[in-house]
Design an enzyme around this catalytic site. Structure first.
Site, PDB file in Angstrom:
ATOM      1  N   GLU A  27       0.985  -1.309  -0.075  1.00 58.88           N
ATOM      2  CA  GLU A  27      -0.103   0.061   0.041  1.00 58.88           C
ATOM      3  C   GLU A  27       0.744   1.240  -0.050  1.00 58.88           C
ATOM      4  O   GLU A  27       0.757   2.339  -0.473  1.00 58.88           O
ATOM      5  CB  GLU A  27      -0.990  -0.100   1.384  1.00 58.88           C
ATOM      6  CG  GLU A  27      -1.966  -0.909   1.230  1.00 58.88           C
ATOM      7  CD  GLU A  27      -3.086  -0.737   0.129  1.00 58.88           C
ATOM      8  OE1 GLU A  27      -3.411   0.389   0.229  1.00 58.88           O
ATOM      9  OE2 GLU A  27      -3.134  -1.511  -0.742  1.00 58.88           O
ATOM     10  N   SER A  48      32.010  19.866  22.510  1.00 59.20           N
ATOM     11  CA  SER A  48      32.254  18.610  22.735  1.00 59.20           C
ATOM     12  C   SER A  48      32.024  18.450  24.219  1.00 59.20           C
ATOM     13  O   SER A  48      31.747  19.269  24.928  1.00 59.20           O
ATOM     14  CB  SER A  48      33.542  18.067  22.338  1.00 59.20           C
ATOM     15  OG  SER A  48      34.482  18.797  23.130  1.00 59.20           O
ATOM     16  N   LYS A  70      25.403   7.533  25.566  1.00 57.94           N
ATOM     17  CA  LYS A  70      26.302   8.157  24.776  1.00 57.94           C
ATOM     18  C   LYS A  70      26.733   7.419  23.403  1.00 57.94           C
ATOM     19  O   LYS A  70      27.366   6.192  23.432  1.00 57.94           O
ATOM     20  CB  LYS A  70      27.754   8.418  25.599  1.00 57.94           C
ATOM     21  CG  LYS A  70      28.717   9.255  24.452  1.00 57.94           C
ATOM     22  CD  LYS A  70      29.956   9.624  25.181  1.00 57.94           C
ATOM     23  CE  LYS A  70      30.725  10.603  24.459  1.00 57.94           C
ATOM     24  NZ  LYS A  70      31.238  10.274  23.210  1.00 57.94           N
TER      25      LYS A  70
HETATM   26  S1  IVH Z   1      25.459  16.339  24.112  1.00 55.88           S
HETATM   27  C1  IVH Z   1      27.086  20.237  24.832  1.00 55.88           C
HETATM   28  N1  IVH Z   1      24.281  13.843  24.264  1.00 55.88           N
HETATM   29  O1  IVH Z   1      29.475  12.795  22.044  1.00 55.88           O
HETATM   30  C2  IVH Z   1      26.933  18.724  24.702  1.00 55.88           C
HETATM   31  N2  IVH Z   1      26.393  14.067  23.008  1.00 55.88           N
HETATM   32  O2  IVH Z   1      31.755  15.213  22.788  1.00 55.88           O
HETATM   33  C3  IVH Z   1      26.846  18.338  23.330  1.00 55.88           C
HETATM   34  N3  IVH Z   1      27.367  12.207  21.954  1.00 55.88           N
HETATM   35  O3  IVH Z   1      30.267  13.706  19.224  1.00 55.88           O
HETATM   36  C4  IVH Z   1      26.419  16.887  23.082  1.00 55.88           C
HETATM   37  N4  IVH Z   1      25.632  10.729  22.708  1.00 55.88           N
HETATM   38  O4  IVH Z   1      27.596  13.761  19.327  1.00 55.88           O
HETATM   39  C5  IVH Z   1      25.496  14.736  23.669  1.00 55.88           C
HETATM   40  N5  IVH Z   1      23.236  11.629  24.494  1.00 55.88           N
HETATM   41  C6  IVH Z   1      24.494  12.528  23.966  1.00 55.88           C
HETATM   42  C7  IVH Z   1      25.309  12.066  23.197  1.00 55.88           C
HETATM   43  C8  IVH Z   1      26.473  12.933  22.775  1.00 55.88           C
HETATM   44  C9  IVH Z   1      26.910  10.854  21.892  1.00 55.88           C
HETATM   45  C10 IVH Z   1      28.555  12.696  21.140  1.00 55.88           C
HETATM   46  C11 IVH Z   1      28.276  13.947  20.378  1.00 55.88           C
HETATM   47  C12 IVH Z   1      29.640  14.188  20.292  1.00 55.88           C
HETATM   48  C13 IVH Z   1      30.376  13.531  21.584  1.00 55.88           C
HETATM   49  C14 IVH Z   1      30.525  15.050  22.517  1.00 55.88           C
END
Ligand code: IVH
Length: 688
Positions: free
Chosen positions: A36, A83, A122
Site C-alpha cells: 500500500e 564537545s 552516549k
Molecule cells: S550532548 C553540549 N548527548 O558525544 C553537549 N552528545 O563530545 C553536546 N554524543 O560527538 C553533546 N551521545 O555527538 C550529547 N546523548 C548525547 C550524546 C552525545 C553521543 C556525542 C556527540 C559528540 C560527543 C561529545
C-alpha cells in the site's frame, strides 16, 4: 497548469507518506502494508514527474536520487557544536566527581537538595546538526572542528528517521542536534553480505555511519541503513517556552524526531551512579553501540549559569564504559567447523579485557578476510567485542609486527586439504568466500553444531542442552541428528545416567525440556533446521507465506523467491536443503511419520501450522458498532491470535469501541497500537 486538485492530492500524499515513515522508521510499528505504501509513493512520484512545479525538497521522493558532489561545502555553525568532557574513571567515582564539581560551581552544599540531572546514552556515531527553516529541513552539517562543519544534507536526507519537514507549531529556525549511527544488526548484515561477495567489511558501526555520511555520492549512503537519535538543540529562533532539558527531549519527540527512551531524570550523585550501573548491565542487549552515558544538568537556567570551559559545557559530562576495542597478540590461528560445514579461522589471543569480558578467541571470518587484513601468528591486532556478537579481529597494528612473524594465511595448506574434525576433503566453491567440509552429518563437528542450533533458545528452545552435553552425546554415539533427541530408544534416563557429571535430576529436567519442545511453531521449526542463509526472519516469512512445511519442501526456486526478502541465493539454499536425502530423513524422523517417535506427530499436526495472527495478543474493550465482543474474539482466534483480558507489555493490539475505559488508557501509556472497528476490519481482512 497544475489543477488545485492535483496540488491538494500531492500535498496529502506527502503528508501521509511522511506519517507512515514516522510510524515505520521512528516508532518501529508499521501502519500499512508495504504494498500500500509503495502504491502511494509511486502515485506521488508519477504526479511529480508529470508536473515539475510540484517538486519540493521536503518531498519524500527527494530522499534518494541526489547527484554525486565534487566536494562538501563548509558550513559555519550558527551556534558552536561543543564537545563533552569525558570522565574516564569508569567506576562510580566518575559520576560522584561530576556531581561534586557541579555542586561546587553552583555553590550548593551537601545539605541542600540534590541537583536534578538527565541521564542519556552516549551514542557512538557521528554528531550532526539539522537546520529547519519554516519547518523544512534546509541543511545538515557535521560537527567538524565545532565552528565549521561540512554540508552533508544530501546524505542525511536518505535517513528515513529524519523528518524532511515538521508540522506546524515549530519555531521559524530550529536546529536539532543528535547522532547518526548504524544499528548493530544492520552493521552485521552489511558486513555479512560484503564478506559473502569477497568485498571489504566495515571496521565498526561508527566507521560505517561516519564513512557513509562522508560519501560524496548519496546513493552509497542510502545503501547503508543509518539511524538517528536527537539529543539537543543548536540555533533556535522564535521559541522560548522551555525550562528543562527533559522538556526539550519531549518536544523533540513530539516533533517526530527519534529520541532514545532510555533517558531518565535522576536526583544527585546516587541517581547518576544507578543509571551508569543499570545501563552497563544492559549495554550488550542494546541494538546499537554506546561508549558510555552522558549526564546533563536538567535545569536550563542552571546550565546557562554554569557556562563553558574550552569548548566544553561545565553542565555535562560523558561517563565511559569499558572500551569495545582493545589491542592484543595472536598466539595461534585455529580453524573451526560450523553447523553447515563452514571452516572459520579463529585467532587464539593473549587474553584481553574488552567490552566488559575477557576474550581469548576472536573470529577472522574467512580466508579472504584474513588475508586482506593480513593477520599472522605473532601479530598485534585490534579485537572488537560489542553486544552479544562473537568477538572479531578488526585489523593488524603493523607497527608492532615482530621480525619473526608467521607466514601469510593459507587455509587449505594449513589443513592439508582435510577437515580438522572428520578428515573429509574440504572444498571452496566458486563465488564462495568459505571453505567447507564435505562430511555433512558424518562430521561430528557439523552434527554437534546442528544439534546445538536446533535446541537453541530461538529455535526449539531445549533448556539444559548446552555444548558440553551435546559434545558428550555425540562423542558417545548416543545422538547423531536432532531427530535422535526425540527417540526414546536413544535418549532416556538410562543412557543419560551413563554420562559423566549427569545427575538424575538434570537428566529428568532435560527429558522434560525435550518433551516440552515438541510443541512449537512452523517458523521456529524451519529456523531450527539450520538451512544455510535462513535466519529467524526468513523462517518467519516462509512460515507465513507457505503455511505448511510440505508446501515449503515442495516449492521450487521461483516459488520460494515470491517470499519477501528471499532472493536467488536464499531460494537456492532452501531448495538444495530439501533435495538432500539425509535432511529429508531427519525431518521425517522429527515429524514421526515413519516411526514411533512419540509425541511429535500428535502435536505437530496443529501446532506446527502458523496462522496469520499467531503470536499476536489482542485485548478487546468497549462496544464495537457492528460486532459483538464474542464475534470479534472468535474471528481473531480463528486467525491464530490470542485474546487476553487485560493490557500488558505483551499486548500487540487493543481494539477499542465506544466507552472504552481504563484498558484504553493503559494501552496509550504502554504505547500499544489501538484499533477502532474500521482499522480492526482492515487488519482482519489483510490477515484472511
Ligand atoms: S550532548 C553540549 N548527548 O558525544 C553537549 N552528545 O563530545 C553536546 N554524543 O560527538 C553533546 N551521545 O555527538 C550529547 N546523548 C548525547 C550524546 C552525545 C553521543 C556525542 C556527540 C559528540 C560527543 C561529545
Amino acid at each position: 497548469m497544475v489543477s488545485q486538485e492535483v496540488i491538494r492530492r500531492s500535498a496529502l500524499l506527502r503528508k501521509e507518506i511522511a506519517e507512515y515513515d514516522y510510524w515505520y522508521y521512528v516508532k518501529d510499528s508499521p501502519r500499512i502494508p508495504d504494498a500500500e505504501y509503495d502504491k502511494l509513493f509511486r502515485e506521488l512520484q508519477a504526479l511529480e514527474s508529470q508536473y515539475s512545479e510540484l517538486c519540493s525538497p521536503d518531498s519524500p521522493t527527494q530522499r534518494v536520487g541526489g547527484k554525486p558532489l565534487d566536494i562538501f561545502l563548509p558550513v559555519r555553525h550558527a551556534v558552536a557544536m561543543l564537545s563533552i568532557r569525558t570522565e574516564t574513571d569508569i567506576s562510580d567515582q566518575g559520576a560522584i566527581a561530576f556531581d561534586t564539581r557541579v555542586r561546587r560551581e553552583l555553590g550548593v552544599s551537601e545539605n541542600d537538595l540534590p541537583i536534578e540531572y538527565v541521564c542519556e546514552l552516549k551514542f557512538d556515531g557521528l554528531a550532526i546538526n539539522l537546520r529547519y527553516e519554516q519547518g523544512v529541513l534546509v541543511q545538515a552539517a557535521t560537527r567538524g572542528d565545532g565552528e565549521t562543519g561540512e554540508d552533508v544534507t544530501q546524505n542525511i536526507r536518505t535517513i528515513r528517521q529524519i523528518p524532511l519537514s515538521l508540522d506546524g507549531g515549530c519555531p521559524n529556525v530550529l536546529e536539532v542536534r543528535g547522532e547518526v549511527y548504524m544499528a548493530r544488526p544492520d552493521f552485521e548484515s552489511y558486513n555479512e553480505r560484503q564478506r559473502e561477495r569477497g568485498l571489504p567489511s566495515l571496521v565498526n558501526p561508527r566507521n560505517g555511519a561516519a564513512g557513509s555520511i562522508r560519501q560524496l555520492d548519496p546513493a552509497l549512503a542510502a545503501r547503508r541503513r543509518l539511524k538517528f537519535f536527537a539529543y539537543g538543540l543548536g540555533d533556535v529562533q522564535g521559541w522560548t517556552w522551555r525550562t528543562t532539558h527533559k522538556e526539550v527531549l519531549a518536544q523533540l519527540a513530539a516533533w517526530g524526531f527519534p529520541v532514545n527512551d532510555e533517558h531518565r531524570v535522576v536526583q544527585g550523585a546516587q541517581g547518576l551512579v544507578e543509571f551508569h550501573r543499570r545501563i552497563a548491565q544492559k549495554r550488550d542487549q542494546l541494538p546499537f553501540d554506546i561508549d558510555g552515558v552522558v549526564y546533563k544538568v536538567n535545569s536550563l537556567a542552571l546550565q546557562a549559569q554554569m557556562g563553558f570551559v574550552s569548548r566544553e559545557p561545565r553542565w555535562a559530562v560523558a561517563h565511559k564504559f569499558p572500551a569495545e576495542e582493545q589491542m592484543t597478540v595472536v598466539r595461534d590461528i585455529d580453524i573451526q567447523v560450523g553447523r553447515t560445514g563452514k571452516l572459520t579461522p579463529v585467532a587464539k589471543l593473549e587474553p584481553v579485557f574488552v567490552g566488559g569480558t575477557t576474550v581469548s578467541n576472536a573470529t577472522l571470518h574467512n580466508e579472504d578476510e584474513t588475508r586482506r587484513k593480513d593477520v599472522r601468528i605473532g601479530d598485534t591486532v585490534i579485537v572488537r567485542r560489542a553486544g552479544d556478537v562473537i568477538p572479531e579481529v578488526v585489523g593488524v597494528v603493523l607497527d608492532r609486527r615482530p621480525a619473526e612473524v608467521g607466514e601469510a594465511f593459507d587455509l587449505c595448506k594449513r589443513l592439508n586439504g582435510k577437515c580438522p574434525v572428520c578428515g573429509s576433503s574440504i572444498v571452496r566453491e566458486e563465488g564462495e568466500a568459505a571453505w567447507r567440509c564435505t562430511g555433512g552429518l558424518f562430521c561430528p563437528a557439523q552434527c554437534k553444531e546442528a544439534i546445538l542450533h536446533f535446541s537453541s533458545r530461538r529455535a526449539l528452545d531445549i533448556e539444559g542442552l548446552g555444548d558440553k552435553l551435546v559434545e558428550q552425546l555425540v562423542d558417545d554415539g548416543i545422538v547423531t541428528t536432532p531427530a535422535d533427541l526425540y527417540d526414546k530408544r536413544k535418549l532416556n534416563l538410562h543412557t543419560l545416567a551413563s554420562l559423566e557429571r549427569m545427575g538424575e535430576k538434570s537428566a529428568q529436567n532435560l527429558l522434560e525440556a525435550i518433551e516440552r519442545s515438541r510443541q512449537t511453531t512452523l517458523a521456529r521449526f524451519i529456523y531450527a533446521l539450520g538451512i544455510r542463509n535462513v535466519g529467524e526472519a526468513t523462517a518467519k516469512d516462509l512460515a507465513r507465506h507457505f503455511g505448511s512445511l510440505d508446501n515449503i519442501m515442495l516449492a521450487d526456486e521461483a516459488r520460494l523467491q515470491q517470499v519477501p526478502d528471499v532472493g536467488p541465493v536464499v531460494a537456492q539454499s532452501i531448495f538444495a536443503f530439501f533435495r538432500e536425502k539425509h535432511n529429508v530423513d531427519v525431518i521425517q524422523q522429527l515429524r514421526g511419520e515413519d516411526r514411533a517417535n512419540v509425541g511429535w506427530t500428535e502435536h505437530t499436526g496443529e501446532s506446527i501450522v502458523e496462522l496469520p495472527l499467531s503470536g499476536k495478543t489482542f485485548v478487546l474493550t468497549g462496544t464495537l458498532p457492528s460486532m459483538s465482543r464474542d464475534e470479534a474474539k472468535a474471528k481473531l482466534e480463528a486467525l491464530g491470535a490470542k485474546v487476553a483480558g487485560s493490557v500488558s507489555k505483551k499486548t500487540n493490539y487493543v481494539v477499542a469501541g465506544a466507552e472504552a475505559g481504563s484498558k484504553l488508557d493503559k494501552a496509550r501509556e504502554l504505547n500499544i497500537t489501538v484499533l477502532d472497528e474500521a482499522k480492526f476490519f482492515e487488519l482482519i481482512n489483510q490477515a484472511e
